[in-house]
Design a protein around this motif. Structure first.
Motif, PDB file in Angstrom:
ATOM      1  N   LEU A   5      11.569  30.384  18.402  1.00  0.00           N
ATOM      2  CA  LEU A   5      12.380  29.674  17.420  1.00  0.00           C
ATOM      3  C   LEU A   5      13.006  28.435  18.048  1.00  0.00           C
ATOM      4  CD1 LEU A   5      14.208  32.622  15.613  1.00  0.00           C
ATOM      5  CD2 LEU A   5      12.285  31.284  14.775  1.00  0.00           C
ATOM      6  N   LEU A  10      14.847  25.904  15.927  1.00  0.00           N
ATOM      7  CA  LEU A  10      15.576  26.832  15.064  1.00  0.00           C
ATOM      8  C   LEU A  10      16.446  27.780  15.885  1.00  0.00           C
ATOM      9  CD1 LEU A  10      12.737  27.805  12.562  1.00  0.00           C
ATOM     10  CD2 LEU A  10      14.382  25.933  12.392  1.00  0.00           C
ATOM     11  N   ARG A  11      17.418  28.370  15.200  1.00  0.00           N
ATOM     12  CA  ARG A  11      18.325  29.316  15.835  1.00  0.00           C
ATOM     13  C   ARG A  11      18.562  30.467  14.872  1.00  0.00           C
ATOM     14  NH1 ARG A  11      23.909  26.698  17.362  1.00  0.00           N
ATOM     15  NH2 ARG A  11      22.516  25.442  18.659  1.00  0.00           N
ATOM     16  N   ARG A  12      18.558  31.694  15.375  1.00  0.00           N
ATOM     17  CA  ARG A  12      18.864  32.852  14.536  1.00  0.00           C
ATOM     18  C   ARG A  12      20.380  32.916  14.336  1.00  0.00           C
ATOM     19  NH1 ARG A  12      14.748  36.241  13.413  1.00  0.00           N
ATOM     20  NH2 ARG A  12      12.927  36.257  14.780  1.00  0.00           N
ATOM     21  N   GLN A  18      25.698  29.978  10.140  1.00  0.00           N
ATOM     22  CA  GLN A  18      24.963  28.829   9.619  1.00  0.00           C
ATOM     23  C   GLN A  18      25.916  27.726   9.175  1.00  0.00           C
ATOM     24  OE1 GLN A  18      22.636  30.555   6.479  1.00  0.00           O
ATOM     25  NE2 GLN A  18      21.481  31.855   7.885  1.00  0.00           N
ATOM     26  N   ARG A  27      22.495  18.638   7.351  1.00  0.00           N
ATOM     27  CA  ARG A  27      21.686  19.812   7.040  1.00  0.00           C
ATOM     28  C   ARG A  27      21.622  20.057   5.539  1.00  0.00           C
ATOM     29  NH1 ARG A  27      24.815  23.956   9.977  1.00  0.00           N
ATOM     30  NH2 ARG A  27      23.232  25.456   9.296  1.00  0.00           N
ATOM     31  N   ILE A 142      13.528  24.913   5.838  1.00  0.00           N
ATOM     32  CA  ILE A 142      13.706  25.874   6.925  1.00  0.00           C
ATOM     33  C   ILE A 142      14.475  25.218   8.071  1.00  0.00           C
ATOM     34  CG2 ILE A 142      12.501  27.171   8.738  1.00  0.00           C
ATOM     35  CD1 ILE A 142      10.300  27.753   6.731  1.00  0.00           C
ATOM     36  N   GLY A 143      14.136  23.966   8.361  1.00  0.00           N
ATOM     37  CA  GLY A 143      14.773  23.241   9.458  1.00  0.00           C
ATOM     38  C   GLY A 143      16.237  22.942   9.223  1.00  0.00           C
ATOM     39  N   GLN A 145      18.276  25.154   8.381  1.00  0.00           N
ATOM     40  CA  GLN A 145      18.898  26.344   8.967  1.00  0.00           C
ATOM     41  C   GLN A 145      20.116  26.825   8.160  1.00  0.00           C
ATOM     42  OE1 GLN A 145      18.539  26.708  13.305  1.00  0.00           O
ATOM     43  NE2 GLN A 145      18.252  24.494  13.408  1.00  0.00           N
ATOM     44  N   ALA A 211      13.222  19.702  11.813  1.00  0.00           N
ATOM     45  CA  ALA A 211      14.371  20.603  11.963  1.00  0.00           C
ATOM     46  C   ALA A 211      15.584  19.817  12.460  1.00  0.00           C
ATOM     47  CB  ALA A 211      14.043  21.722  12.940  1.00  0.00           C
ATOM     48  N   SER A 223      27.370  32.889  18.207  1.00  0.00           N
ATOM     49  CA  SER A 223      25.976  32.816  17.776  1.00  0.00           C
ATOM     50  C   SER A 223      25.107  33.601  18.736  1.00  0.00           C
ATOM     51  CB  SER A 223      25.499  31.360  17.724  1.00  0.00           C
ATOM     52  OG  SER A 223      26.151  30.671  16.713  1.00  0.00           O
TER      53      SER A 223
END
Length: 229
Positions: A5, A10-12, A18, A27, A142-143, A145, A211, A223
């Motif tokens: 990711l 990306l980041r979970r 978020q 974003r 998706i980017g 986030q 992203a 995070s």
């Protein structure tokens, strides 16, 4: 070679993380531009007439039997899918709710201005352009986030609970969706197959460029570190 990711930018994160991750105005702008282009790409594929994207086969099939527009059906089905998130313990983000509602609105508006074409020489590039545009749009939302779409979240939740991979779950869902939509009168064609084969590689290609990069996570911010996908 599989990419993490983090490699894709990306980041979970949880829904709360978020919103606190930084660069929120950018974003949000990226999210809504991506969702707008997503709705337009659906309209382009529909008007090309060479096969719809898998979920649109179902949306269009239902629209032939209900006194509702295809965009309204898309919104209604998205909200129904979000109800399935509850027993699956999935948490929607801002992007999830926006995805469920805004794409359907844009789809109906785009169908009013994107013309249907007859010559095959025009329909083929229109179909290909719709698929590429969808890959760009998917990478953008998706980017941003800000949460997965209703259909993406359902797939990942089921993959987490069932002893099968995400690829198997997603393919299984889309096969059922396409078959059901086709029986209801949805249009299946070469565009449907091409989309299924191309959308994953296209999205992965565009994601590193589209992203929104987030500020580094410092100890104590809460995070979670990125994990391998």
């Amino acid at each position: 070679m599989r990419r993490s990711l983090e490699d894709l930018g990306l980041r979970r994160m949880t829904p709360a993380q978020q919103l606190r991750a930084g660069r929120l105005p950018l974003r949000l702008g990226t999210l809504f531009l991506g969702l707008t282009l997503f709705g337009v790409s659906l309209a382009v594929m529909i008007q090309a007439g060479l096969g719809m994207m898998p979920w649109d086969v179902l949306h269009y099939g239902l629209s032939r039997h209900l006194p509702l527009s295809i965009g309204t059906i898309l919104i209604g089905l998205s909200l129904l899918l979000l109800l399935l998130w509850i027993p699956l313990r999935e948490m929607p983000g801002v992007g999830t709710i926006a995805n469920a509602i805004w794409v359907g609105i844009v789809l109906d508006l785009a169908l009013m201005v994107v013309p249907a074409v007859e010559p095959l020489a025009a329909r083929i590039p229109m179909m290909v352009g719709g698929i590429v545009l969808n890959g760009i749009a998917t990478a953008m939302y998706i980017g941003a986030q800000l949460g997965p779409g209703p259909r993406d979240g359902l797939s990942t939740a089921l993959a987490r609970l069932l002893p099968v991979s995400l690829r198997v779950v997603r393919t299984g869902i889309e096969v059922i969706v396409v078959l059901t939509g086709w029986m209801l009168g949805g249009v299946v064609g070469v565009g449907t197959v091409l989309f299924a084969l191309a959308i994953g590689p296209l999205t992965q290609t565009f994601l590193p460029f589209l992203a929104v990069r987030l500020p580094p996570v410092h100890p104590g911010q809460g995070s979670r570190a990125p994990t391998r996908s």
